[in-house]
Design an enzyme around this catalytic site. Structure first.
Site, PDB file in Angstrom:
ATOM      1  CB  ALA A  14      -0.945  -0.003   1.195  1.00  0.00           C
ATOM      2  CB  THR A  15       3.706   2.690   1.245  1.00  0.00           C
ATOM      3  OG1 THR A  15       4.395   1.543   1.757  1.00  0.00           O
ATOM      4  CG2 THR A  15       2.681   3.148   2.269  1.00  0.00           C
ATOM      5  N   GLY A  17       6.042  -0.987  -4.112  1.00  0.00           N
ATOM      6  CA  GLY A  17       5.977  -2.278  -4.789  1.00  0.00           C
ATOM      7  C   GLY A  17       7.360  -2.737  -5.190  1.00  0.00           C
ATOM      8  CG  ASP A 241      -0.466  -7.783   0.996  1.00  0.00           C
ATOM      9  OD1 ASP A 241      -1.441  -8.120   1.705  1.00  0.00           O
ATOM     10  OD2 ASP A 241      -0.099  -6.597   0.888  1.00  0.00           O
ATOM     11  CB  THR A 263       1.764  -0.404   5.383  1.00  0.00           C
ATOM     12  OG1 THR A 263       2.868  -0.086   4.535  1.00  0.00           O
ATOM     13  CG2 THR A 263       0.853   0.792   5.500  1.00  0.00           C
ATOM     14  CG  ASN A 300      -6.767  -6.192   8.941  1.00  0.00           C
ATOM     15  OD1 ASN A 300      -7.061  -7.372   8.984  1.00  0.00           O
ATOM     16  ND2 ASN A 300      -6.564  -5.549   7.818  1.00  0.00           N
TER      17      ASN A 300
END
Length: 484
Positions: A14-15, A17, A241, A263, A300
């Site tokens: 999410a930040t 790759g 992921d 993250t 989460n």
């Protein structure tokens, strides 16, 4: 080139790759990073989006790099974060960049949806924890707002499925990524028609079902020509992921919990069947799809996002994050604690301001510098891990004897020792690139090189170095845990 078998793992967070080239020889896995790139959120028109075309271009760039080196790929696999999706029109075109799960348009979305189907019934059907950005609530919000992309959508594809579609032209719905959506019935392994029917959607609007290690298709002639890669198969790995990361846990038996630390921090256990009962509903645990029909029973936790956002604001902190981690240990212990999952930390304009306001409202000292902010974040995460593990001890069908930690957070040895001290059990770290390794091993399974998860984990354990943190002074964590 030699006859070595090569797999390309596309691992999108999410930040950021990365693409990793992997191979297996003599019972050992080797890997090499091919490319790394940022994955920034786009803010426009009051909304937050992902740039699906930029991600596609990064995959093309990596394929070109591999082809230029004369490497013949056996397959490609893609894993990403969960819940977000792309709308595809009747002509096969992408209708708009997808919303980011951090977009504020889903605030209050759960309560609106529960007017259609009660909360308890939604949980009983899916066993998924309630978060306002779950796909079901995103779609309900778009429908309520008369979103033009959803109105015109012929297909709705989750992010890894959308990228596979762009590479192959095949529209699929992979099991592990679907399981993050709050639309999957874990008993039937299919989308629940009542849940999506309530917002005017049909099961056939999602791609054909595939499981990890299923072949999706091959690169289109257009992409073969662009990259020189040839008709390389694209394999559905664990598209989520965390599913790929958990596949890479080098566990020796089932008596473990795992923490995918990046993250997000995702903490849970691996079970045969979903755990859906009054306690799991009360604790708001989730049942997500794993490899080979397993369930990832987890929760989460907001993770290193807290630190990443603070680093963007600090002007007095060193650029080296490892130095920040070490400097944090010079700040006073347990001075200020936060709930990492307070909604205010989801995507604030200023993370340092949000933390300061939380401390003020709870009558705690406000952190004054980057060292105190970082220590507050690390100690709060370690205490949150203990809290979730306490719930897991109550719910797990087996004893939990150790915590396996995978992901980039394992580089923070101070946080890992804090975690061991807080939870009072061994913490085993590694692999760091767990998602990419799980991705590669599931491609290897598709190629017939491994038979099952046990053989996969044996190869991984034989290929990486792990580090074990044993609990030290656990007593000093008791009073802060009561405060927490």
């Amino acid at each position: 080139m030699s006859e070595t078998t090569f797999f390309l793992a596309v691992d999108l967070g999410a930040t950021s790759g990365r693409t990793i080239l992997g191979s297996i020889e003599n019972g050992k896995l080797s890997q090499r990073e091919m490319t790394r790139f940022s994955n920034p959120i786009i803010q426009q028109g009051g909304h937050f989006f992902w740039d699906i075309y930029a991600l596609y271009n990064e995959i093309i760039r990596s394929l070109k790099t591999v082809a230029e080196e004369g490497i013949q790929l056996t397959s490609i696999g893609i894993d990403t974060w969960g819940v977000d999706f792309v709308c595809i029109g009747k002509d096969g075109g992408i209708l708009r960049n997808p919303y980011c799960y951090r977009d504020p348009h889903t605030e209050g979305a759960m309560e609106e949806y529960f007017k259609l189907i009660p909360k308890e019934k939604v949980y009983d059907k899916t066993g998924i924890q309630f978060m306002n950005f779950n796909s079901l609530f995103q779609l309900a919000t778009m429908r309520r707002n008369n979103d033009s992309a959803l109105e015109a959508a012929e297909k709705i594809l989750f992010i890894p499925d959308a990228l596979m579609y762009m590479l192959t032209g095949e529209a699929v719905c992979e099991y592990t990524i679907l399981s993050t959506s709050q639309m999957l019935d874990p008993r039937t392994k299919r989308i629940d028609s009542e849940l999506i029917g309530a917002i005017g959607l049909r099961e056939e609007q999602f791609g054909r079902y595939v499981n990890p290690s299923d072949k999706v298709g091959v690169l289109t002639p257009e992409i073969q020509k662009m990259t020189g890669a040839g008709p390389v198969p694209v394999v559905a790995v664990a598209g989520h992921d965390t599913g790929a990361a958990v596949a890479a846990v080098p566990a020796q038996n089932q008596n473990f919990a795992y923490l995918s630390c990046g993250t997000w921090s995702l903490l849970g256990i691996e079970t045969k069947d979903a755990i859906i009962n009054e306690k799991s509903f009360q604790y708001n645990f989730t049942n997500e799809g794993g490899i080979e029909g397993t369930t990832r029973f987890l929760k989460n936790i907001c993770g290193m996002w807290l630190l990443e956002r603070c680093r963007q604001e600090w002007t007095d902190a060193p650029a080296d994050v490892n130095q920040i981690n070490s400097d944090a240990m010079t700040a006073p212990a347990f001075r200020s604690l936060i709930n990492p999952d307070d909604p205010r930390f989801a995507n604030p304009e200023s993370m340092t301001k949000a933390i300061s306001e939380f401390c003020q409202e709870t009558g705690q000292p406000v952190p004054q510098n980057y060292k105190e902010f970082a220590r507050c974040i690390f100690e709060s995460l370690a205490l949150r891990y203990r809290q979730i593990l306490d719930y897991l001890h109550d719910l797990a069908p087996f004893p939990i004897e150790k915590l396996h930690v995978i992901g980039g957070g394992t580089y923070n040895r101070h946080l890992m020792q804090m975690a061991a001290d807080s939870i009072g059990m061994p913490v085993v770290t590694g692999p760091v690139e767990g998602t990419a390794i799980g991705n590669i091993m599931l491609q290897a399974k598709a190629a017939g090189m491994v038979d099952d998860m046990f053989q996969m984990r044996s190869i991984i354990a034989n290929s990486i170095e792990t580090c074990t943190y044993l609990p030290q002074d656990t007593s000093v964590w008791e009073e802060p845990y009561k405060r927490f």
